[in-house]
Design a protein around this motif. Structure first.
Motif, PDB file in Angstrom:
ATOM      1  N   GLU A 158       0.834  -1.205   0.000  1.00 42.54           N
ATOM      2  CA  GLU A 158       0.000   0.000   0.000  1.00 42.54           C
ATOM      3  C   GLU A 158       0.867   1.253   0.000  1.00 42.54           C
ATOM      4  O   GLU A 158       0.554   2.232  -0.680  1.00 42.54           O
ATOM      5  N   TRP A 159       1.957   1.221   0.747  1.00 45.37           N
ATOM      6  CA  TRP A 159       2.873   2.364   0.779  1.00 45.37           C
ATOM      7  C   TRP A 159       3.501   2.539  -0.596  1.00 45.37           C
ATOM      8  O   TRP A 159       3.588   3.650  -1.111  1.00 45.37           O
ATOM      9  N   GLY A 160       3.915   1.448  -1.227  1.00 51.13           N
ATOM     10  CA  GLY A 160       4.476   1.512  -2.574  1.00 51.13           C
ATOM     11  C   GLY A 160       3.465   2.013  -3.591  1.00 51.13           C
ATOM     12  O   GLY A 160       3.814   2.744  -4.527  1.00 51.13           O
ATOM     13  N   PHE A 211      10.793  10.559   0.366  1.00 48.14           N
ATOM     14  CA  PHE A 211      11.229  11.396   1.472  1.00 48.14           C
ATOM     15  C   PHE A 211      10.035  12.064   2.155  1.00 48.14           C
ATOM     16  O   PHE A 211      10.029  12.247   3.371  1.00 48.14           O
ATOM     17  N   GLU A 212       9.023  12.402   1.376  1.00 50.80           N
ATOM     18  CA  GLU A 212       7.843  13.067   1.923  1.00 50.80           C
ATOM     19  C   GLU A 212       6.986  12.120   2.766  1.00 50.80           C
ATOM     20  O   GLU A 212       6.415  12.525   3.771  1.00 50.80           O
ATOM     21  N   THR A 213       6.895  10.861   2.362  1.00 49.89           N
ATOM     22  CA  THR A 213       6.002   9.927   3.059  1.00 49.89           C
ATOM     23  C   THR A 213       6.661   9.181   4.217  1.00 49.89           C
ATOM     24  O   THR A 213       5.957   8.560   5.007  1.00 49.89           O
ATOM     25  N   LEU A 214       7.969   9.227   4.318  1.00 44.33           N
ATOM     26  CA  LEU A 214       8.639   8.477   5.390  1.00 44.33           C
ATOM     27  C   LEU A 214       8.146   8.834   6.795  1.00 44.33           C
ATOM     28  O   LEU A 214       7.893   7.919   7.588  1.00 44.33           O
ATOM     29  N   GLU A 253       6.609   3.939  11.577  1.00 44.81           N
ATOM     30  CA  GLU A 253       6.358   2.710  12.338  1.00 44.81           C
ATOM     31  C   GLU A 253       6.353   1.492  11.421  1.00 44.81           C
ATOM     32  O   GLU A 253       6.859   0.433  11.783  1.00 44.81           O
ATOM     33  N   LEU A 254       5.784   1.637  10.225  1.00 43.96           N
ATOM     34  CA  LEU A 254       5.789   0.534   9.265  1.00 43.96           C
ATOM     35  C   LEU A 254       7.220   0.201   8.848  1.00 43.96           C
ATOM     36  O   LEU A 254       7.575  -0.968   8.711  1.00 43.96           O
TER      37      LEU A 254
END
Length: 195
Positions: free
Chosen positions: A60-62, A89-92, A97-98
């Motif tokens: 989902e993150w990808g 870099f923006e979503t890290l 936690e993931l």
């Protein structure tokens, strides 16, 4: 939602709140509102449930990267790579936690053959997806050689930046600095540095 979906949602919540290695079956049951025995019924074991939840959450993150890049419609690999770095870099921070849970799972996979197999399969798929994203083509159009070359390089960059972020969040480059660093590796590239 079905009980199976509730269990996956509960496991994902536990991954974010407690991490991979500290989550118990009771934690997942409590977070999902499902019965403890339903874990075995739907997944066979807590480990299988956690592995499935981790792979799904990472996917989902990808998918978020893919959506950002496809929406922007960049026309060349360099611009798609820059957007990949920028979105990474923006979503890290929102997915820290993931990422911690993922690192724990990779370490644990050395002692869990099922987890190692699931992660191995996930890596192959991630390399293919990342190659397709950078090249602007469908995943099925990417050859095994490109997956082995481009896919593994991009995958290593993404995971390397994740590890850097977890240890030293303020040390990440900008997306432009990251692209310039890659260009320095190619003939004629200087990485944006003055000679």
């Amino acid at each position: 939602m079905s009980q199976r979906e509730d269990l996956l949602a509960g496991a994902k919540k536990c991954l974010a709140e407690k991490g991979y290695s500290k989550t118990t079956a009771r934690d997942v049951a409590a977070a999902s509102g499902a019965h403890l025995a339903s874990i075995g019924y739907h997944f066979g074991s807590k480990d299988n449930l956690m592995n499935t939840a981790l792979i799904e959450a990472s996917g989902e993150w990808g998918d978020a990267f893919e959506e950002i890049i496809r929406r922007a419609e960049p026309t060349n690999p360099r611009d798609r790579t820059r957007l990949l770095f920028a979105s990474l870099f923006e979503t890290l921070p929102a997915h820290r936690e993931l990422m911690v849970a993922s690192v724990q799972a990779f370490a644990h996979s050395q002692f869990d053959e099922g987890l190692r197999a699931a992660l191995s399969e996930g890596i192959v798929e991630a390399r293919r997806e990342l190659s397709a994203l950078i090249l602007g083509v469908a995943p099925e159009e990417v050859s095994p050689d490109v997956v082995a070359g481009l896919g593994s390089v991009v995958y290593n960059l993404v995971t390397g930046y994740v590890l850097q972020y977890l240890v030293a969040p303020d040390s990440l480059p900008t997306a432009d600095q990251a692209v310039a660093g890659l260009e320095a590796l190619l003939p004629g590239g200087d990485g944006g540095a003055d000679r």
